[in-house]
Scaffold this motif. Structure first.
Motif, PDB file in Angstrom:
ATOM      1  N   PHE A 227      -1.022  -1.212  -2.084  1.00 24.41           N
ATOM      2  CA  PHE A 227       0.407  -1.174  -2.384  1.00 24.41           C
ATOM      3  C   PHE A 227       1.214  -0.766  -1.147  1.00 24.41           C
ATOM      4  CE2 PHE A 227      -1.751  -0.548  -6.436  1.00 24.41           C
ATOM      5  CZ  PHE A 227      -1.101  -1.481  -7.236  1.00 24.41           C
ATOM      6  N   ALA A 228       0.670   0.167  -0.369  1.00 19.34           N
ATOM      7  CA  ALA A 228       1.333   0.557   0.870  1.00 19.34           C
ATOM      8  C   ALA A 228       1.419  -0.628   1.822  1.00 19.34           C
ATOM      9  CB  ALA A 228       0.598   1.726   1.524  1.00 19.34           C
ATOM     10  N   GLY A 229       0.352  -1.418   1.880  1.00 21.77           N
ATOM     11  CA  GLY A 229       0.382  -2.606   2.725  1.00 21.77           C
ATOM     12  C   GLY A 229       1.462  -3.583   2.304  1.00 21.77           C
ATOM     13  N   ARG A 230       1.568  -3.785   1.002  1.00 24.57           N
ATOM     14  CA  ARG A 230       2.609  -4.697   0.512  1.00 24.57           C
ATOM     15  C   ARG A 230       4.003  -4.151   0.824  1.00 24.57           C
ATOM     16  NH1 ARG A 230       3.007  -7.186  -5.635  1.00 24.57           N
ATOM     17  NH2 ARG A 230       4.903  -8.426  -5.310  1.00 24.57           N
ATOM     18  N   LEU A 231       4.195  -2.850   0.622  1.00 22.56           N
ATOM     19  CA  LEU A 231       5.503  -2.251   0.885  1.00 22.56           C
ATOM     20  C   LEU A 231       5.876  -2.341   2.359  1.00 22.56           C
ATOM     21  CD1 LEU A 231       5.418   0.924  -1.393  1.00 22.56           C
ATOM     22  CD2 LEU A 231       6.748  -1.168  -1.739  1.00 22.56           C
TER      23      LEU A 231
ATOM     24  N   PHE B  23      -0.966   1.144  11.469  1.00 23.45           N
ATOM     25  CA  PHE B  23      -1.749   0.003  11.949  1.00 23.45           C
ATOM     26  C   PHE B  23      -0.915  -1.272  11.957  1.00 23.45           C
ATOM     27  CE2 PHE B  23      -5.826   2.338  10.876  1.00 23.45           C
ATOM     28  CZ  PHE B  23      -6.296   2.354  12.174  1.00 23.45           C
ATOM     29  N   ALA B  24      -0.076  -1.463  10.924  1.00 16.83           N
ATOM     30  CA  ALA B  24       0.773  -2.655  10.897  1.00 16.83           C
ATOM     31  C   ALA B  24       1.764  -2.634  12.055  1.00 16.83           C
ATOM     32  CB  ALA B  24       1.505  -2.738   9.556  1.00 16.83           C
ATOM     33  N   ALA B  25       2.358  -1.469  12.331  1.00 16.49           N
ATOM     34  CA  ALA B  25       3.280  -1.353  13.464  1.00 16.49           C
ATOM     35  C   ALA B  25       2.565  -1.622  14.781  1.00 16.49           C
ATOM     36  CB  ALA B  25       3.916   0.040  13.478  1.00 16.49           C
ATOM     37  N   LEU B  26       1.346  -1.135  14.903  1.00 11.47           N
ATOM     38  CA  LEU B  26       0.571  -1.372  16.118  1.00 11.47           C
ATOM     39  C   LEU B  26       0.326  -2.868  16.321  1.00 11.47           C
ATOM     40  CD1 LEU B  26      -1.116  -0.266  18.477  1.00 11.47           C
ATOM     41  CD2 LEU B  26      -3.037  -0.097  16.885  1.00 11.47           C
ATOM     42  N   ALA B  27      -0.037  -3.559  15.234  1.00  9.12           N
ATOM     43  CA  ALA B  27      -0.254  -5.004  15.340  1.00  9.12           C
ATOM     44  C   ALA B  27       1.035  -5.728  15.699  1.00  9.12           C
ATOM     45  CB  ALA B  27      -0.810  -5.544  14.018  1.00  9.12           C
TER      46      ALA B  27
ATOM     47  N   ILE C 112      -4.541  -7.800  -1.709  1.00  6.33           N
ATOM     48  CA  ILE C 112      -5.776  -7.770  -0.929  1.00  6.33           C
ATOM     49  C   ILE C 112      -5.807  -8.952   0.030  1.00  6.33           C
ATOM     50  CG2 ILE C 112      -8.292  -7.780  -1.021  1.00  6.33           C
ATOM     51  CD1 ILE C 112      -7.006  -5.308  -2.263  1.00  6.33           C
ATOM     52  N   HIS C 113      -6.065  -8.671   1.297  1.00  2.00           N
ATOM     53  CA  HIS C 113      -6.263  -9.725   2.295  1.00  2.00           C
ATOM     54  C   HIS C 113      -7.759 -10.050   2.313  1.00  2.00           C
ATOM     55  CE1 HIS C 113      -5.224 -12.164   5.738  1.00  2.00           C
ATOM     56  NE2 HIS C 113      -6.177 -11.593   6.457  1.00  2.00           N
ATOM     57  N   ARG C 114      -8.128 -11.112   1.649  1.00  2.00           N
ATOM     58  CA  ARG C 114      -9.546 -11.386   1.390  1.00  2.00           C
ATOM     59  C   ARG C 114     -10.374 -11.572   2.663  1.00  2.00           C
ATOM     60  NH1 ARG C 114     -10.709 -12.274  -3.865  1.00  2.00           N
ATOM     61  NH2 ARG C 114      -8.943 -12.625  -5.280  1.00  2.00           N
ATOM     62  N   LYS C 115      -9.770 -12.104   3.706  1.00  2.00           N
ATOM     63  CA  LYS C 115     -10.534 -12.335   4.932  1.00  2.00           C
ATOM     64  C   LYS C 115     -10.927 -11.039   5.627  1.00  2.00           C
ATOM     65  CE  LYS C 115      -8.491 -16.868   5.858  1.00  2.00           C
ATOM     66  NZ  LYS C 115      -7.670 -17.689   6.792  1.00  2.00           N
TER      67      LYS C 115
ATOM     68  N   ALA D 129      -3.203  -6.935   5.455  1.00  2.00           N
ATOM     69  CA  ALA D 129      -4.460  -6.817   6.194  1.00  2.00           C
ATOM     70  C   ALA D 129      -4.746  -5.365   6.539  1.00  2.00           C
ATOM     71  CB  ALA D 129      -4.406  -7.664   7.466  1.00  2.00           C
ATOM     72  N   SER D 130      -3.693  -4.634   6.964  1.00  2.00           N
ATOM     73  CA  SER D 130      -3.864  -3.216   7.276  1.00  2.00           C
ATOM     74  C   SER D 130      -4.244  -2.425   6.038  1.00  2.00           C
ATOM     75  CB  SER D 130      -2.567  -2.670   7.877  1.00  2.00           C
ATOM     76  OG  SER D 130      -2.663  -1.289   8.119  1.00  2.00           O
ATOM     77  N   GLY D 131      -3.592  -2.730   4.905  1.00  2.00           N
ATOM     78  CA  GLY D 131      -3.914  -2.024   3.671  1.00  2.00           C
ATOM     79  C   GLY D 131      -5.337  -2.275   3.219  1.00  2.00           C
ATOM     80  N   THR D 132      -5.784  -3.522   3.317  1.00  2.00           N
ATOM     81  CA  THR D 132      -7.148  -3.849   2.906  1.00  2.00           C
ATOM     82  C   THR D 132      -8.170  -3.208   3.833  1.00  2.00           C
ATOM     83  OG1 THR D 132      -6.375  -5.959   2.014  1.00  2.00           O
ATOM     84  CG2 THR D 132      -8.748  -5.739   2.413  1.00  2.00           C
ATOM     85  N   ALA D 133      -7.954  -3.347   5.142  1.00  2.00           N
ATOM     86  CA  ALA D 133      -8.898  -2.774   6.103  1.00  2.00           C
ATOM     87  C   ALA D 133      -8.958  -1.260   5.989  1.00  2.00           C
ATOM     88  CB  ALA D 133      -8.514  -3.179   7.520  1.00  2.00           C
TER      89      ALA D 133
END
Length: 386
Positions: A67-71, A123-127, A204-207, A329-333
């Motif tokens: 949920f954090a990843g989606r937000l 992690f998302a900001a870093l990417a 979920i980022h399945r990959k 992707a960050s949330g899943t990882a």
């Protein structure tokens, strides 16, 4: 939106993000040293309850990571960075005034909420900020904040506990985390200005799942080591129980600087498999050579493996995600971070309680060896080789 130009890595926003990470993980480092001793001392628990208290944060963090990843993909990175650091500060300060295991567990669950927001957004900001061709290098340098925090946080915690008591240690940790929130305010919003795709969005980022399984085995081993290193050092007669944790952090920091570009020059999953093999060797040495010398040699080997593991796995994962999928992707990882750092201490705590800490290290060695085999197999799949 934060300005990003060409292949430049060390922008003001990137540096500020890394310093905010340093503050957050220094606070975590203080708690890494303090919590097991607090639980087995004033609270009156045993090794198993210390593992439970350390790892239970993963329950709330794991549930909330997706949920954090989606937000972060919808609202942006900065709100969760600032909010996560402030919530962590609150949980650490409140730990100073509780006196029961149940309340400590409740606060650790609160800290799991904080970690879900801060780390996923970080992690998302870093990417967002890293040039694509320098992603591994960016992860390596940024992670210095984490490992410097884990290197200096435990000695700081030890100093505070010995000179001023547990209450001061928790209050100082909370203040450091609050400072990180202030730093995060200055980063600006790093999310891409491109419109967010309409329609339902996957949590979920399945990959990310296949490489995430290998990453999980590394984190489970690290979680067990961080939980029991100080207790094991004390049991085998080391004068300063924080020395293994300090050495671990320093070795990772030095090697991350020296080998920052490795994950950009070689297939990251193969680097990840080799890293897991090194970690397994280090844990096996610590498990079988139960002396201060054996522990320190094991710590160095473990740290060498950890040097390459996180940049390699995150490079592989972010290579599968578009800019609008980076939060997911960050949330899943990072959910695998919770499974490893949370589940590892709990399961290895049961082993330590029933058979001793060396056997817990041996179980961690077997786990990382299995992870190395899995990751090597995944590196041969055409859709995952990078």
């Amino acid at each position: 939106m934060t300005d990003r130009t060409g292949d430049r890595l060390f922008t003001p926003a990137y540096v500020l993000l890394s310093v905010a990470d340093l503050g957050y993980f220094t606070a975590v480092g203080v708690s890494v040293y303090t919590l097991p001793l607090y639980v087995t001392g004033p609270i009156g628990g045993d090794r198993a309850t210390a593992g439970l208290a350390f790892g239970v944060f993963a329950v709330s963090a794991l549930v909330l990571r997706p949920f954090a990843g989606r937000l972060t993909d919808v609202w942006g990175r900065r709100p969760l960075l600032v909010g996560g650091a402030l919530l962590a500060a609150l949980g650490l300060v409140l730990t100073a005034v509780v006196d029961s295991l149940a309340l400590i567990v409740a606060l650790r669950l609160l800290l799991g909420v904080a970690e879900a927001g801060f780390i996923v957004a970080g992690f998302a900001a870093l990417a967002d900020l890293a040039p694509p061709a320098r992603m591994g290098e960016a992860l390596s340098y940024n992670s210095l904040g984490l490992y410097l925090g884990l290197a200096f946080g435990p000695p700081l915690g030890e100093l505070l506990v010995e000179t001023s008591g547990f209450t001061t240690a928790w209050l100082v940790a909370g203040g450091i985390s609050a400072t990180s929130a202030l730093l995060a305010l200055g980063i600006g919003e790093t999310r891409s200005a491109e419109p967010v795709p309409e329609g339902p969005r996957k949590l979920i980022h399945r990959k990310a799942i296949a490489p995430g399984i290998g990453f999980f085995t590394a984190l489970a081993a690290i979680g067990g080591f961080l939980t029991f290193a100080a207790l094991h050092a004390d049991a085998i007669g080391m004068g300063q129980a924080s020395v293994p944790l300090f050495t671990y952090g320093i070795v990772v920091v030095v090697c991350r600087v020296a080998f920052a570009k490795v994950s950009d020059r070689f297939p990251p999953l193969r680097v990840g498999a080799a890293a897991l093999g090194l970690m397994s060797a280090g844990l096996a040495v610590a498990a079988s050579w139960v002396t201060p010398t054996g522990l320190m040699i094991g710590v160095v080997l473990l740290a060498l493996g950890v040097t390459f593991s996180t940049p390699a796995f995150f490079s592989a994962i972010f290579a599968t995600a578009s800019p609008s999928e980076r939060g997911a992707a960050s949330g899943t990882a990072s959910a695998f971070i919770d499974l490893g750092l949370g589940g590892g201490p709990i399961l290895l705590g049961l082993v330590a309680q029933s058979a001793g800490i060396p056997w817990a290290f041996a179980a961690a060695a077997a786990t990382t060896l299995a992870g190395a085999a899995w990751t090597l197999a995944q590196s041969r799949r055409p859709t995952l080789v990078r």
